[in-house]
Structures are given as C-alpha cells and as structure tokens.
Design a protein around this motif. Sequence first.
Motif, PDB file in Angstrom:
ATOM      1  N   VAL A  28     105.654  34.758 -50.548  1.00 50.12           N
ATOM      2  CA  VAL A  28     106.416  34.906 -51.242  1.00 50.12           C
ATOM      3  C   VAL A  28     107.200  34.705 -52.188  1.00 50.12           C
ATOM      4  O   VAL A  28     106.362  34.735 -53.523  1.00 50.12           O
ATOM      5  CB  VAL A  28     107.558  35.486 -50.371  1.00 50.12           C
ATOM      6  N   ILE A  29     107.397  33.566 -52.085  1.00 44.24           N
ATOM      7  CA  ILE A  29     108.079  32.304 -53.160  1.00 44.24           C
ATOM      8  C   ILE A  29     106.846  31.941 -54.121  1.00 44.24           C
ATOM      9  O   ILE A  29     107.220  31.699 -55.268  1.00 44.24           O
ATOM     10  CB  ILE A  29     108.902  31.046 -52.594  1.00 44.24           C
ATOM     11  N   GLY A  30     106.064  31.051 -54.274  1.00 38.55           N
ATOM     12  CA  GLY A  30     104.786  30.405 -54.072  1.00 38.55           C
ATOM     13  C   GLY A  30     104.213  31.784 -54.676  1.00 38.55           C
ATOM     14  O   GLY A  30     104.056  31.240 -55.941  1.00 38.55           O
ATOM     15  N   ALA A 284     102.385  25.290 -55.677  1.00 39.17           N
ATOM     16  CA  ALA A 284     100.997  24.827 -54.329  1.00 39.17           C
ATOM     17  C   ALA A 284     102.305  23.942 -53.076  1.00 39.17           C
ATOM     18  O   ALA A 284     101.512  24.172 -52.101  1.00 39.17           O
ATOM     19  CB  ALA A 284     100.945  23.230 -55.601  1.00 39.17           C
ATOM     20  N   VAL A 285     103.803  23.303 -53.865  1.00 38.05           N
ATOM     21  CA  VAL A 285     104.300  23.242 -52.122  1.00 38.05           C
ATOM     22  C   VAL A 285     104.780  24.133 -51.556  1.00 38.05           C
ATOM     23  O   VAL A 285     104.301  24.402 -50.047  1.00 38.05           O
ATOM     24  CB  VAL A 285     105.512  22.238 -53.073  1.00 38.05           C
ATOM     25  N   SER A 286     105.054  24.897 -52.497  1.00 40.92           N
ATOM     26  CA  SER A 286     105.695  26.754 -50.930  1.00 40.92           C
ATOM     27  C   SER A 286     104.652  26.954 -50.568  1.00 40.92           C
ATOM     28  O   SER A 286     105.136  27.693 -49.961  1.00 40.92           O
ATOM     29  CB  SER A 286     107.058  27.666 -51.964  1.00 40.92           C
ATOM     30  N   SER A 334      99.697  36.762 -44.301  1.00 43.27           N
ATOM     31  CA  SER A 334     100.008  35.699 -45.062  1.00 43.27           C
ATOM     32  C   SER A 334      99.508  37.295 -46.537  1.00 43.27           C
ATOM     33  O   SER A 334     100.243  36.942 -47.313  1.00 43.27           O
ATOM     34  CB  SER A 334      98.959  34.941 -45.367  1.00 43.27           C
ATOM     35  N   LEU A 335      99.099  37.585 -46.225  1.00 42.88           N
ATOM     36  CA  LEU A 335      98.605  38.808 -47.293  1.00 42.88           C
ATOM     37  C   LEU A 335      99.568  40.153 -47.241  1.00 42.88           C
ATOM     38  O   LEU A 335     100.013  40.064 -48.073  1.00 42.88           O
ATOM     39  CB  LEU A 335      97.919  39.657 -46.314  1.00 42.88           C
ATOM     40  N   PHE A 336     100.243  40.243 -46.124  1.00 44.90           N
ATOM     41  CA  PHE A 336     101.593  41.103 -46.611  1.00 44.90           C
ATOM     42  C   PHE A 336     103.023  39.819 -47.204  1.00 44.90           C
ATOM     43  O   PHE A 336     103.508  40.148 -47.928  1.00 44.90           O
ATOM     44  CB  PHE A 336     102.564  40.763 -45.262  1.00 44.90           C
ATOM     45  N   GLY A 337     102.631  38.249 -47.139  1.00 39.29           N
ATOM     46  CA  GLY A 337     103.544  37.454 -48.224  1.00 39.29           C
ATOM     47  C   GLY A 337     103.267  37.525 -49.028  1.00 39.29           C
ATOM     48  O   GLY A 337     103.730  38.145 -50.363  1.00 39.29           O
ATOM     49  N   GLY A 338     101.571  37.570 -49.826  1.00 41.42           N
ATOM     50  CA  GLY A 338     101.220  37.355 -50.822  1.00 41.42           C
ATOM     51  C   GLY A 338     101.516  38.502 -51.755  1.00 41.42           C
ATOM     52  O   GLY A 338     102.268  38.904 -52.903  1.00 41.42           O
ATOM     53  N   GLY A 345     107.596  38.519 -58.038  1.00 40.48           N
ATOM     54  CA  GLY A 345     106.906  37.892 -59.267  1.00 40.48           C
ATOM     55  C   GLY A 345     107.222  38.875 -60.698  1.00 40.48           C
ATOM     56  O   GLY A 345     107.115  38.436 -61.184  1.00 40.48           O
ATOM     57  N   LEU A 346     106.555  40.059 -60.484  1.00 42.69           N
ATOM     58  CA  LEU A 346     106.552  40.479 -61.641  1.00 42.69           C
ATOM     59  C   LEU A 346     107.809  41.012 -61.778  1.00 42.69           C
ATOM     60  O   LEU A 346     107.493  42.024 -62.834  1.00 42.69           O
ATOM     61  CB  LEU A 346     105.508  42.142 -60.863  1.00 42.69           C
ATOM     62  N   ALA A 347     108.598  41.733 -60.697  1.00 43.95           N
ATOM     63  CA  ALA A 347     109.706  41.977 -60.697  1.00 43.95           C
ATOM     64  C   ALA A 347     110.537  40.829 -61.634  1.00 43.95           C
ATOM     65  O   ALA A 347     111.407  41.358 -62.658  1.00 43.95           O
ATOM     66  CB  ALA A 347     110.557  41.945 -59.754  1.00 43.95           C
ATOM     67  N   LEU A 348     110.728  40.156 -61.302  1.00 43.96           N
ATOM     68  CA  LEU A 348     111.341  38.178 -61.894  1.00 43.96           C
ATOM     69  C   LEU A 348     110.652  38.858 -63.654  1.00 43.96           C
ATOM     70  O   LEU A 348     110.725  38.631 -64.272  1.00 43.96           O
ATOM     71  CB  LEU A 348     110.641  37.062 -61.347  1.00 43.96           C
ATOM     72  N   ALA A 349     108.877  38.623 -63.798  1.00 40.84           N
ATOM     73  CA  ALA A 349     108.592  38.704 -64.671  1.00 40.84           C
ATOM     74  C   ALA A 349     109.006  39.833 -66.011  1.00 40.84           C
ATOM     75  O   ALA A 349     109.352  39.222 -66.522  1.00 40.84           O
ATOM     76  CB  ALA A 349     107.176  38.820 -64.361  1.00 40.84           C
ATOM     77  N   ALA A 350     109.178  40.877 -65.099  1.00 37.21           N
ATOM     78  CA  ALA A 350     109.260  42.172 -66.019  1.00 37.21           C
ATOM     79  C   ALA A 350     110.811  41.667 -66.257  1.00 37.21           C
ATOM     80  O   ALA A 350     110.927  41.949 -67.307  1.00 37.21           O
ATOM     81  CB  ALA A 350     109.480  43.243 -65.273  1.00 37.21           C
ATOM     82  N   ALA A 351     112.327  41.464 -65.433  1.00 40.79           N
ATOM     83  CA  ALA A 351     113.613  40.654 -66.042  1.00 40.79           C
ATOM     84  C   ALA A 351     113.038  40.102 -67.022  1.00 40.79           C
ATOM     85  O   ALA A 351     114.155  40.068 -68.260  1.00 40.79           O
ATOM     86  CB  ALA A 351     114.221  40.394 -64.579  1.00 40.79           C
TER      87      ALA A 351
END
Lengths: 401, 212
Positions: A28-30, A284-286, A334-338, A345-351
């Motif tokens: 999720v973080i990555g 990449a690391v996460s 992993s798809l669920f995580g993705g 990510g989109l929420a962060l970007a929107a904010a």
Amino acid sequence: MFFEQLRLALQAIMRNRLRSLLTVLGIVIGVGAVIAMVTIGNGTTARVTADLARLGSNVLFVSPGQFGPGRASADAKPFTLRDVDAMRSQLASVKAVAPLSQKSQTIVYGAQSRTVSISGTDNAYFVAQAWALQQGRFYYDSEVRGGLPVCIIGQTVRKELFGSSDPISRRIRIGSIACETIGVLEAKGQSSFGSDQDDTVVMPIRTFQRRIAGNVDVGRIQVSANDGADTGLVQADIERLLRERRRISIGEEDDFSVRDMKQVAQAQTGTTSMLTGLLGAVAAVSLLVGGIGIMNIMLVSVTERTREIGIRLAIGALEHQVLTQFLVEAVVLSLFGGALGIAVGLALAAAATSALEVPLLIDLKIVILAFAFSAIVGIVFGYFPARRAARLNPIEALRHE
Amino acid sequence: MRALANVDLRIDAGEFVAIMGPSGSGKSTVMNIIGALDTPTSGTFLFEGVDMTALSRNQLALVRRSFLGFVFQGFNLLARTPAIENVELPLVYRGMVAAERRAIASKALARVGLAGREQHTSSELSGGQQQRVAIARAIVTDPAVLLADEPTGNLDTATSREIMDLVTSLNVDQGITVVMVTHENDIAAYARRIVRFVDGRIESDVANTRAA
C-alpha cells in the motif's frame, strides 16, 4: 477451476482480515507513494507549463554572479539603476526593463502585523509581470524618481491587514517608514515555486534602496522582450551591453547571468526530478519489504494449513493445483494492496494538489502499471511458499496437528 | 528401521479386508502404500497390474483421484466449510462444472443418509455425521477402492455400528473394494477377510465367515 481458486483465495483472506491488511501495508505504501508522487509531479509540471505560457517565454532574468557549482554569486558586483537606464535606452525589441530588489520584512497596520516579501521596482515591473491593478493606481514618475513612500499591495496583504475596509490612502508601517497604500494588485495565486505571490508589498526602487536596504543596489533586472522578438538575440544584446558596462575583457567569464523562463523552469524541474528519484527509491524499498511481508505471511499460512493441504492432496489435488491455489492467494493479496495503495495515493495527490493549487492530473498508465507491478510482487514472493505447499508429503501433512 | 519386511499381500476387486495389528506393526505403512500416498523402498506394489513404485508424485496423485477414496479416523473435513462443499472438493480438482458437481455431491450425501444437511459445517454436525460426510466425499468420485483408516476410532459404539453398516453396504451393494485399518475386533468383524500384522510382517490372513 480458476474461479474456484479465486473464491478459495478470497475466503482465506477474508478469514484473516486484520492480518491480510497488515500484510499488504508495505505494498500500500509503495504503490501509494508512486501514485501520489507521479500525480503531484504531473500537476506541478502542468502548472509550470501553464505559468510559462501565461508569462510568455519572452521574459529574461538578469542576475549578478553565475549560477552553478563553485561560483559564489555574492562576490559579483551588484547592478545599479544606471545599468537599468542603459538597458532601457540601448536595447532594441524590448517591452519593459524592470529593476527588482527584494527583502522579507515585517509590516504593521493597526494591531495586525505580518512578514511579507517587499519588492522595490517601478511601473515596468507590472508590465513585465502582466500584473493588473484591482483598485487604485500605479506610481507617478515623480514618486519613482523621488523615492516616496507609496506602496502597491497584493491581495493577501490586503485581506490580512485590512479585512473588508478600504486600504487606499492608509499608511502601513514598514521598518522606519510609513508607506501610503495607493493600489491593490489583482490576485495572482501561488507561484510555480510554491510561494504566495499575493503576499507582497511593492514600492518604488529608490524608496526601497534608501529606506529598506540602505544601499544603491538593484538585486536583479527583469526584461520583457517584445512579442515575436527573438529572445536569443535580446539575450546576446544584454550580455554584450553588460560586459561592456562591467568592463569584462574578452576571454573573461561573465560575472552575471541572463536566463529565460525556460531555463528557470528547467532548474526547478531538476529539483523536482531529484525528489521524484528519491520517492521512487522509497517506493521500491517499500515494495520489496511488502513483497517479503507477503512471502512471510504466505509461509505462515502454508504451515497453518498443512493439514488442509494434506487433505486436498489425498483426495486428488495435483501439485500444480495446490501451487496455483496459494499463488492466486498471494496475488489476490498483493492486488488488494495495490488497489488500496492506488486509492491512498490518489487521495494524497488530491489533497496535495488542492493545497498546492495545481491541477489534479491522474495518469491512467501509471495506475495500471502500479496495479500490474503489485501483481508481479505477488507472483514473485508468493511462488516460494506456494511451491512449499505443493511439495508437502500428504502423509506427513495429514498427520500434522 | 524397516516398517515392513517380506510382506506379500494380494487383494482382489470387491473384497472387504480388515488390516489389524498393534501400533508399530506396519499396518499404517501398508495403508499408505495401497493408498498411493507412499511407495515401498524395495519390492513392488502393483495396482491393476501397474507398478506403482515407478510412478511420479503427480502420477500417484492421478491414481488417487481416479481410483481411490479415503476415510480417516479424524474425518479430515475442511473446517468452516459446508458439508456439500467438502463432498464437492474431489470433483473441483477434476475440473467439473459447478452445477454438475453439486448434483453429484448431493446424491452422495443422500447415499450416506445426510440429505438436507448440505449447508451444515463440521462444527454443526455430530462425529457420526462428520464421518458420513467424509465417506460421501470418498465415494463421490465412484472409486474402485475405499481406504478407511480407523474409521470408527473417534466414534461411540452405536455410531460405529451405523458407520460400519454404511461401509458394508457400499461394499456389498456397490461392489467397492474396502480396505480398512482397525485395532478393534468387533469392527474388524464386519470385514470378510482379516489380515493381522505384527512387527512388520503378516501374522495371519483369514477369511471371516461370520461377516454378513
């Protein structure tokens, strides 16, 4: 058959909801970081491009000193108003030449005080910046020549200091002077560099030199070429003129620099791309850590379900069927995580984009790529545990408690 | 250490054989070999004339899914899974479509007397009922051989009798070969042939004339 595997995987994941969620946190973080970073980056680029288009590519910035490693611009001789006058009289194809000195200072009106950017310049500045007045007037020539304490303020200063009352003819205290407000500029919003351009007070350059800076320097000079003029030629003209005025002999390097908006934007893009690289490394690391997390939890799952695997093998599951079952589970995880990462990510970007006042541009390619990448993480890190499950000895597995 | 030595055993189609013996006598090893779960380190095991010792893991799995049905002492049903889905599982791995396998699984559940319990999970069923689900799962693929490892080991006497009646009827009415491991004489008494193991060899191999 595949549908069955999918259903089994979903069942297994739903049975351990909290564990599944914690497992995919790395993914999720990555993914979130990549999506947020790319989306914000796209917005900023679009904003810079729009700014460039609005300002025009015909604006040149002339600063003392050279930019780049090992070059101290502080040593270079500053410009003076005579340089500005010379450029005004000798340059062709030029719309405006504006001196500009800036300093950050606290201003006071009544009970309100605020630290803002103070600019010393003249009316040419507003032409070069294509900045119109909302109310009041520009400077009279006499005010510019005499260095009188008259100020034109930005929208943020007006709002913060005067609220709803009329600022015209009010006196703002700036250091030792009381500056009379004669005009209010139109709102301009944030610069592409992230600062509030409306949080400013503009005064005649001589007023600034005498009362604020205490010298006769001009920080930089902004030149606006005529529409359709070749900025390259104008740039060459400026360089020739300044070399002559600053007595730089042939073969010696310039002790000033002339850059157009494109170059300024490039400098900024350079910073952004470094930041992008850094965030990319974090992502990449996460993702790697996330993948290891998935592998770990899948190994735990295989151990926990040894008996179940034994039953499946005894009643006719083939090795590859057990392998697929666990692989599908890892990939679904992993798809669920993705998917979660894309949402975050989109929420962060929107904010972030709304805070930075840049447009929110969602790049579908990156979203799909991030999704695909999380599937790959699932396959790569799910394979080892899945193979271990498939290779279990059914007798021992059935005996497992 | 050898689990078995010099064992020579032939089981014909349609037989009902009980394998008896104290723990460590090698009866489980025999079952694992007959069940295509294990192969002997030396000697041969022929199933329908095919040498099973020459088969790969995957081929053994194919033999299991095609010809064998397993019933265990501990039932070995999938937890939190409805009875019908447990019974369907072998058919899932054969790639049968959902509607068809549901119909077949329902029939198998009805055969073991559990019609109407399709949606019950293991925790909602008694031990005897769980073993019936396991038997339904074992016979849903129409196996040639039913392998039962202490099928009544976890059940009380009355329930054991019901389960054994069911197993006997599968043998008699459907002609399924039954090989059963047990250490209880009254359970072995249901079989028509009793093989006793001691210390990894066959001690006795007798027909059970009292069996029905």
